[in-house]
Scaffold this active site. Structure first.
Site, PDB file in Angstrom:
ATOM      1  N   TYR A 164       0.649  -1.180  -0.212  1.00 54.14           N
ATOM      2  CA  TYR A 164       0.040  -0.044   0.027  1.00 54.14           C
ATOM      3  C   TYR A 164       1.028   1.769  -0.010  1.00 54.14           C
ATOM      4  O   TYR A 164       0.487   1.967  -0.918  1.00 54.14           O
ATOM      5  CB  TYR A 164      -0.934   0.112   1.423  1.00 54.14           C
ATOM      6  N   LYS A 168       0.879   4.269  -2.816  1.00 55.07           N
ATOM      7  CA  LYS A 168       0.434   5.586  -2.653  1.00 55.07           C
ATOM      8  C   LYS A 168       1.848   6.364  -3.162  1.00 55.07           C
ATOM      9  O   LYS A 168       1.440   7.434  -3.302  1.00 55.07           O
ATOM     10  CB  LYS A 168       0.190   5.466  -0.588  1.00 55.07           C
TER      11      LYS A 168
END
Length: 252
Positions: A164, A168
């Protein structure tokens, strides 16, 4: 049969905003804010049609207009086809919010490859698949605002979120690079990096313990993020591009 072009109450072409993953959570709040700002909102969703229709009904209940759009952001061909239909119907697609994202947390040493691919592809392939086809449309109109939903995890490391955080952080890099490419052409590109927000994504995390980590002492509300997105899409942000705005209660 060719679809008739929707018109607003003044008979003009509507200003269109597309929100990926718009059916629930942050996406739903963003759709509501953009609808309130006068946009015709296209609510993209992958599978949860009831949630997307519920979002649309809420917009319509407040007097706004919009529609749902089913396609998986990672399906390049499917997205291309869907966007071709939209650009054939609308002359003023002015806003794109790349909000779709998923988590599949776990320690890197034990992480299945499919969890890495799911998270990274949803964020980064999703960004590319929606953004790249719309750039020509926005540049031709010399007007556009693209807002990418990043995360505090893309700014700092977070144990158990290597996939993640990588996704991002990559989105933040893409935001800055694309802004450098297209800002002279009338298209602004920015990112919003939420912290811990009260959505399904934080699931069963221990909220009281989390609050103690946040200087403001509380978890954020979806509308607090959505209002920043709306601002970045507005003329009030006409000289803002290539930026990452954190909405995290002072967590960083």
């Amino acid at each position: 049969m060719v679809s008739r072009r929707p018109r607003d109450q003044a008979g003009e072409e509507p200003r269109v905003a597309i929100v990926t993953g718009g059916g629930r959570g942050l996406g739903r709040a963003i759709c509501a804010e953009l609808a309130g700002a006068g946009y015709y909102v296209v609510i993209n969703y992958k599978e949860n049609e009831p949630a997307a229709r519920e979002t649309l009904a809420a917009l319509q209940g407040s007097g706004a207009k919009g529609e749902t759009l089913r396609c998986n952001v990672t399906d390049r061909a499917g997205v291309k086809e869907a966007l071709e239909r939209l650009t054939g119907r609308f002359k003023r697609i002015e806003v794109l919010v790349n909000n779709a994202g998923v988590t599949a947390d776990g320690l890197m040493a034990l992480m299945p490859a499919e969890d890495w691919n799911l998270v990274v592809n949803t964020t980064l392939a999703g960004f590319f698949n929606f953004t790249q086809p719309l750039l020509t449309h926005m540049v031709a109109n010399k007007r556009g605002a693209i807002v990418n939903l990043a995360s505090v995890s893309g700014l700092v490391g977070n144990r158990g979120q290597t996939n993640y955080s990588a996704a991002k952080a990559g989105l933040i890099g893409a935001t800055r690079s694309l802004a450098a490419e297209v800002s002279r052409l009338g298209v602004r590109v920015n990112a919003v990096a939420p912290g811990l927000i009260a959505t399904e994504m934080i699931g069963n995390l221990p909220r009281e313990a989390i609050k103690r980590l946040i200087p403001m002492g509380r978890i954020g509300r979806p509308e607090e993020v959505a209002k920043v997105v709306r601002f970045l899409c507005s003329e009030d942000a006409s000289y803002i591009t290539g930026q990452v705005i954190s909405v995290n209660g002072g967590l960083l």
